[in-house]
Design an enzyme around this catalytic site. Structure first.
Site, PDB file in Angstrom:
ATOM      1  CB  CYS A   1      46.864  15.751  -3.013  1.00 44.74           C
ATOM      2  SG  CYS A   1      46.270  14.863  -4.332  1.00 44.74           S
TER       3      CYS A   1
ATOM      4  NE  ARG B   1      45.338  20.518   0.379  1.00 43.03           N
ATOM      5  CZ  ARG B   1      44.989  21.836  -0.422  1.00 43.03           C
ATOM      6  NH1 ARG B   1      44.546  22.869   0.557  1.00 43.03           N
ATOM      7  NH2 ARG B   1      44.867  22.019  -1.603  1.00 43.03           N
TER       8      ARG B   1
ATOM      9  CD1 TRP C   1      39.571  12.753  -2.556  1.00 39.07           C
ATOM     10  CD2 TRP C   1      39.925  13.586  -4.775  1.00 39.07           C
ATOM     11  NE1 TRP C   1      38.367  13.124  -3.127  1.00 39.07           N
ATOM     12  CE2 TRP C   1      38.454  13.335  -4.542  1.00 39.07           C
ATOM     13  CE3 TRP C   1      40.373  13.973  -6.086  1.00 39.07           C
ATOM     14  CZ2 TRP C   1      37.506  13.680  -5.569  1.00 39.07           C
ATOM     15  CZ3 TRP C   1      39.266  14.248  -6.873  1.00 39.07           C
ATOM     16  CH2 TRP C   1      38.010  14.048  -6.865  1.00 39.07           C
TER      17      TRP C   1
ATOM     18  CG  ASN D   1      47.193  19.370  -5.215  1.00 42.16           C
ATOM     19  OD1 ASN D   1      46.299  18.480  -5.365  1.00 42.16           O
ATOM     20  ND2 ASN D   1      46.993  20.426  -4.531  1.00 42.16           N
ATOM     21  N   GLY D   2      46.890  18.062  -8.299  1.00 44.57           N
ATOM     22  CA  GLY D   2      46.491  18.644  -9.478  1.00 44.57           C
ATOM     23  C   GLY D   2      46.151  17.658 -10.533  1.00 44.57           C
TER      24      GLY D   2
ATOM     25  CD  GLU E   1      25.350  23.902   3.881  1.00 45.58           C
ATOM     26  OE1 GLU E   1      25.283  23.761   2.821  1.00 45.58           O
ATOM     27  OE2 GLU E   1      26.181  23.546   4.647  1.00 45.58           O
TER      28      GLU E   1
ATOM     29  CE  LYS F   1      27.807  20.602   5.508  1.00 48.34           C
ATOM     30  NZ  LYS F   1      27.840  21.734   4.684  1.00 48.34           N
TER      31      LYS F   1
ATOM     32  CD  GLU G   1      29.388  17.706   2.716  1.00 50.29           C
ATOM     33  OE1 GLU G   1      30.333  17.763   2.192  1.00 50.29           O
ATOM     34  OE2 GLU G   1      29.050  19.006   3.294  1.00 50.29           O
TER      35      GLU G   1
ATOM     36  CE  LYS H   1      37.401  22.480   5.296  1.00 48.92           C
ATOM     37  NZ  LYS H   1      35.541  22.463   5.039  1.00 48.92           N
TER      38      LYS H   1
HETATM   39  C1  AGP Z   1      30.477  21.442   2.134  1.00 52.75           C
HETATM   40  O1  AGP Z   1      30.185  20.920   3.306  1.00 52.75           O
HETATM   41  C2  AGP Z   1      31.234  20.851   1.034  1.00 52.75           C
HETATM   42  N1  AGP Z   1      32.369  19.857   1.663  1.00 52.75           N
HETATM   43  C3  AGP Z   1      31.589  21.646  -0.072  1.00 52.75           C
HETATM   44  O2  AGP Z   1      30.492  21.772  -0.694  1.00 52.75           O
HETATM   45  C4  AGP Z   1      32.428  22.976  -0.383  1.00 52.75           C
HETATM   46  O3  AGP Z   1      31.635  24.072   0.422  1.00 52.75           O
HETATM   47  C5  AGP Z   1      32.817  23.314  -1.813  1.00 52.75           C
HETATM   48  O4  AGP Z   1      33.563  22.285  -2.187  1.00 52.75           O
HETATM   49  C6  AGP Z   1      33.434  24.696  -1.594  1.00 52.75           C
HETATM   50  O5  AGP Z   1      34.708  24.716  -0.998  1.00 52.75           O
HETATM   51  P1  AGP Z   1      35.403  26.044  -0.802  1.00 52.75           P
HETATM   52  O6  AGP Z   1      34.427  26.986   0.105  1.00 52.75           O
HETATM   53  O7  AGP Z   1      36.552  25.938  -0.053  1.00 52.75           O
HETATM   54  O8  AGP Z   1      35.471  26.804  -2.322  1.00 52.75           O
END
Ligand code: AGP
Length: 616
Positions: free
Chosen positions: A2, A27, A76, A102-103, A485, A489, A492, A611
């Site tokens: 969050c 977030r 979230w 948050n958490g 990767e 992409k 997601e 994120k």
């Molecule tokens: C990538 O597009 C993601 N949304 C996700 O895999 C991300 O890279 C992962 O959650 C790690 O996040 P961070 O780099 O902030 O630790």
């Protein structure tokens, strides 16, 4: 996950909170809310399920009081679905106090039972409301927000950032953190709290990072940080290097598009001040001590998602240059496998946000086992770099789109700097070869820039494939993590089934997936680096083509051998063996973004994601 903002000062709090939430919306974005203490000395709240725009609409229709003290939250969901009722803030003390969280409060069920037995009623299904109700009871007892808050945080287990305000103490916001982020922004006659510096970057670049198990009280003119026992602690100020515009969309249609175009700068800025006279000297690693680095006999990378794939790319080069075995472990698996870590193991964490809970816990575990830890991180003031022995920041600038793009290339760049720095200290790579690698690194930004020109072609492909239900990605060597990767992409962003494979693995099972018309992206290595590997990939292409796959090859521009066997070829600039991933990933990022756009999806905020994943 969050986003959290707190404000106290002389501006209208709702505007400051909404601005901060907008910057933190990446977030979490399934509901949002604010609480403000009005000039009438009463608490006013508004909260709404859906993206921040829903809350804005609500506030436009039903404005709340123009107070100068407030807190705001973008959620979230963990406990309880994304509804108006479950949105934060949650209230206590008969609606006189508001709390955001948050958490995850792990002992919430026990606490809730205890409160229910006392006749306390709950409105929501969240774990967070338990903290609000507890705080209400403590406040009713102590009439002191600081003391009440301290008593509450002492009873919680799990991960939390909490902020609270009480209408009887206008001009005060209290906050606390354990395993979740919280930073302070220092203003003139005003102060801010935020999950990260983006929350207040519009107003101040002077910041303080709060440590684990610490509490903060802000008023317009004071900031007091204590531990959970109330002892005052000194915290180091830092100046935020990002400027406000870096976290804005500017004229771009999406943050993701903006961030893809920033990739040349992300690499160039990460290299800056770490290259000297054609060689690599990383000051942050020097702090660890050359003796320690010289004695490192194993490197374990811990990371998740895209960051883990960056780690996987890095393994090939670091092993080749520094002659140290390197493995990548998913951060969430690391702790549970009783990892072999010794004082001569270097555990390198990679995290854009620096707050990913899985990665943070892996780093803590590694330290407990005696490893030296280096954090590759993009966010100043974040928790993971502060919990590590050394921090090597990527200077990609704020990454707002949930799908990571520019951070990925910056992470690979940082890993290469680490590899070359180690190679120099361990004397495993002759100076001439190190210099050649440095020259390759320096050439990467221009090559990415050139690669961005494939955008129109890739957009066309994505539009043709808008109805595709499944896509495969194949690569060998450093092309393999790029295949992974590319698939991530697409999953997601476009919600399409996609898988990445090592090209050699195909015949061991996945080739059964190939059916007529199935699009398969193949990352073709340059024959200049390895004729054998190139030949093998061309054979793989023929194998899948023979079974009807539609092959889209990513190959260097001079590679004519691939032309007869591919349905489409995306031509890439020539690059050194280890540098191809930094270029090859660009069309795949663009493809996923354009396919999502073609399907009418939100490329910056894909469904179900956040994120910064600050829960385990
Ligand atoms: C990538 O597009 C993601 N949304 C996700 O895999 C991300 O890279 C992962 O959650 C790690 O996040 P961070 O780099 O902030 O630790």
């Amino acid at each position: 996950m969050c986003g959290i903002v707190g404000y106290v000062g002389n501006r209208e709090a709702v505007g400051v909170l909404l601005g901060g939430l907008k910057r933190l919306e990446y977030r979490g974005y399934d509901s949002a809310g604010v609480a403000v203490i009005g000039p009438d000395a009463a608490l006013h709240t508004a909260k709404k399920a859906g993206k921040l725009a829903m809350l804005r609409n609500e506030l436009a229709e039903h404005p709340i009081a123009a107070g100068v003290t407030g807190i705001g939250h973008t959620r979230w969901a963990t406990h309880g679905g994304p509804t108006d009722v479950n949105a934060h803030p949650h209230l206590g003390d008969e609606g006189k106090l508001a709390l955001i969280h948050n958490g995850i409060i792990e002992n919430f069920a026990d606490l809730k039972n205890e409160l229910l037995a006392q006749g306390v009623e709950f409105d929501s299904e969240t774990d967070s409301e338990v903290a609000a109700k507890l705080l209400g009871l403590e406040y009713a007892r102590t009439k002191d927000l600081r003391a009440a808050f301290r008593a509450v945080v002492g009873r919680l287990t799990g991960a939390f950032t909490l902020l609270a305000v009480h209408q009887d103490e206008p001009g005060v916001v209290v906050g606390a953190r354990r395993n979740s982020p919280l930073v302070i922004g220092l203003g003139e006659g005003e102060n801010f709290l935020g999950s990260d510096v983006a929350a207040f970057i519009e107003y101040t670049r002077q910041a303080l990072a709060i440590g684990q198990d610490q509490m903060v009280v802000i008023t317009p003119d004071s900031v007091t940080v204590t531990d959970f026992d109330g002892n005052v602690v000194e915290v180091e100020p830092f100046e935020v290097q990002w400027d406000a515009s870096a976290a804005d969309k500017g004229g771009w249609s999406s943050f993701m598009l903006k961030e893809i175009t920033e990739e040349p700068d992300a690499v160039a800025n990460t290299l800056r001040e770490r290259l000297h006279d054609g060689d690599v000297v990383v000051p942050e690693l020097e702090a660890l001590g050359d003796d320690i680095l010289a004695g490192i006999d194993r490197i374990t990378v811990v990371a998740a998602g895209t960051a883990a794939y960056a780690g996987l790319v890095g393994t090939y080069a670091i092993e080749a240059w520094a002659r140290v075995p390197v493995d990548v472990q998913l951060a969430h698996e690391f702790r549970y496998r009783d990892p072999i870590v010794t004082p001569t193991t270097l555990v390198v964490s990679i995290s854009q946000s620096g707050e990913t809970m899985d990665t943070l816990m892996a780093v803590k575990h590694a330290r407990e086992l005696g490893a030296k830890t280096v954090s590759i991180c993009n966010t100043q003031g974040a928790t993971i770099p502060r919990e590590s022995d050394a921090a090597l920041y990527t200077h990609a600038g704020p990454e707002v789109a949930v799908a990571s793009t520019k951070a990925f290339v910056a992470q690979i760049t940082a890993l290469y700097l680490l590899g070359l720095h180690l190679a120099r200290i361990k004397k495993t790579l002759p100076t001439g070869e190190r210099r050649a690698m440095v020259a390759e690194l320096e050439a990467v930004p221009a090559k990415i820039q050139k690669t961005l020109a494939v955008h129109d072609r890739v957009r066309q492909l994505a539009h043709w494939m808008a109805d595709t239900r499944s896509v495969l990605f194949l690569g060998r060597h450093v092309g393999y993590p790029i295949a992974l990767e590319g698939a991530l992409k697409l999953k997601e962003l476009a919600y399409i089934h996609a898988e990445g494979f090592a090209a050699g693995e195909l015949k061991h099972g996945p080739i059964a997936l190939i059916e007529p018309g199935l699009p398969v992206f193949v990352i073709v290595p340059s024959p200049r680096h390895s004729e054998e590997m190139h030949r093998k990939v061309i054979s793989n292409i023929q194998e899948i083509r023979a079974r009807g796959a539609r092959v889209i090859a990513l190959a260097e521009q001079a590679d004519a051998a691939v032309l007869p066997f591919a349905d489409e070829v995306i031509a890439l600039p020539l690059a050194g063996k280890f540098f191809e991933p930094l270029i090859g990933v660009i069309p795949l990022q663009i493809f996923a973004m354009e396919l999502a756009a073609a399907k009418g999806l939100d490329v910056d905020q894909p469904r179900n994601l956040a994120k910064s994943v600050t829960v385990e």
